[in-house]
Write an enzyme that holds these catalytic residues in place. Sequence first.
Site, PDB file in Angstrom:
ATOM      1  N   ASP A  18       0.866  -1.178   0.000  1.00 45.96           N
ATOM      2  CA  ASP A  18       0.000   0.000   0.000  1.00 45.96           C
ATOM      3  C   ASP A  18       0.905   1.231   0.000  1.00 45.96           C
ATOM      4  O   ASP A  18       2.125   1.117   0.087  1.00 45.96           O
ATOM      5  CB  ASP A  18      -0.979  -0.034   1.177  1.00 45.96           C
ATOM      6  CG  ASP A  18      -0.274   0.006   2.524  1.00 45.96           C
ATOM      7  OD1 ASP A  18       0.970   0.144   2.554  1.00 45.96           O
ATOM      8  OD2 ASP A  18      -0.946  -0.101   3.544  1.00 45.96           O
TER       9      ASP A  18
ATOM     10  N   CYS B 287      -8.731 -28.251  10.123  1.00 40.91           N
ATOM     11  CA  CYS B 287      -9.987 -28.994  10.263  1.00 40.91           C
ATOM     12  C   CYS B 287      -9.784 -30.501  10.096  1.00 40.91           C
ATOM     13  O   CYS B 287     -10.527 -31.300  10.645  1.00 40.91           O
ATOM     14  CB  CYS B 287     -11.026 -28.472   9.278  1.00 40.91           C
ATOM     15  SG  CYS B 287     -11.550 -26.800   9.693  1.00 40.91           S
TER      16      CYS B 287
ATOM     17  N   HIS C 194      -6.947 -21.717   9.428  1.00 38.64           N
ATOM     18  CA  HIS C 194      -8.297 -22.092   8.978  1.00 38.64           C
ATOM     19  C   HIS C 194      -8.985 -20.927   8.265  1.00 38.64           C
ATOM     20  O   HIS C 194      -9.554 -21.098   7.182  1.00 38.64           O
ATOM     21  CB  HIS C 194      -9.186 -22.574  10.133  1.00 38.64           C
ATOM     22  CG  HIS C 194     -10.618 -22.579   9.714  1.00 38.64           C
ATOM     23  ND1 HIS C 194     -11.147 -23.551   8.874  1.00 38.64           N
ATOM     24  CD2 HIS C 194     -11.605 -21.664   9.893  1.00 38.64           C
ATOM     25  CE1 HIS C 194     -12.402 -23.237   8.585  1.00 38.64           C
ATOM     26  NE2 HIS C 194     -12.709 -22.098   9.189  1.00 38.64           N
TER      27      HIS C 194
END
Length: 365
Positions: free
Chosen positions: A60, A312, A338
């Site tokens: 940025d 998971c 996750h």
Amino acid sequence: MPVGTQGTVKAVPQQLLEDLDVRILLGNTYHLYLRPGHEAIRRLGGLHRFMSWERAILTDSGGFQVFSLSDLRKVTDEGVSFRSHIDGSSHFFSPEHSMEVQIALGSDIAMAFDECTEYPADRARARASLDVTLKWAQRSRDHFEAHKHERPWGERTLEQRTADSGQRSEHQAEKAAVNAEGRTPNLFGIVQGGMFADLRRESAERLVEMDFPGYAIGGLSVGEPRELTREMIATTLPLLPAEKPRYVMGVGYPDEIAEYARMGVDMMDCVLPTRAARHGLLFTSEGRLNIRNRQYAEDQGPADPACNCMVCRRYSRAYLRHLMAAQEPLAAVLNTLHNLAFYLETMRKVREELAEKPVQPQSGS
Ligand SMILES: [Zn+2]
């Protein structure tokens, strides 16, 4: 794009980002300029080499953080003077200086120096802010074009790089050098204009005249209602060339990024998946889940039954909740992995969907 503020996506080693198939990261110019300093990173061969990340990096302009984090800022046509949020030291950023810092970092996609208009802002304020941003866009472009070849690895030969690469094997060093030197630096312009459709239009048209290789829509997700965010994107997108990347900065929730991608947005970045993860907020196919909740104390299921990520597949909600409760660092690592997997999977599905049924051109109304 996951956000790697300080040259790191918080809590996640680069190897795991590669395993997640992250192709591009966002680095924050303001933070890296203050610490460790862009000159230090230049001497270390650029940000890719410093953080050992050979894939793409977008930086940025530093403007957003100057406006949101620093103290005592003063904006003039020339640039912004501000004090560091770390030690109170005085600094000055101009479009030219922002380009210099981003070139020193070796960014693949640099962003024009802009003023992110706050919300709410009345018309006069949005107008003045837009005028400054347009002038700065031209100055950013002029400086970037004149200096973009001053890459941090530009003056060194392949042999030098190989020789001083330390423990890296010759093969790895050679590969890194070829990849780095094959990069083409790009500068994107940023559309501002507050929440005023006609100012957004003017901003987009003027930037397109300047002919950037890509365009961002900035100044959104700054506290306005979501419907307004969507309206500003819908207004602005059709004015930006569809054959060039169109990037909406700082969005959003999983359903938002999917919606914007379907509207024709090509790139987005957001701290949400990583920041929320560190607070125990998981994004799942069943909605948001606060893993700290007591109800998960003995839940042996995965965070998201529909997710195939490395977390998971291996760990239970009960374990993730325990890690949070015990304030273990692994909690941040696993939750972040996750959430990033879920975001990347969301976008993968959208890409698949769009490959079958391309984006309908926006009518502009
Ligand atoms: Zn998962």
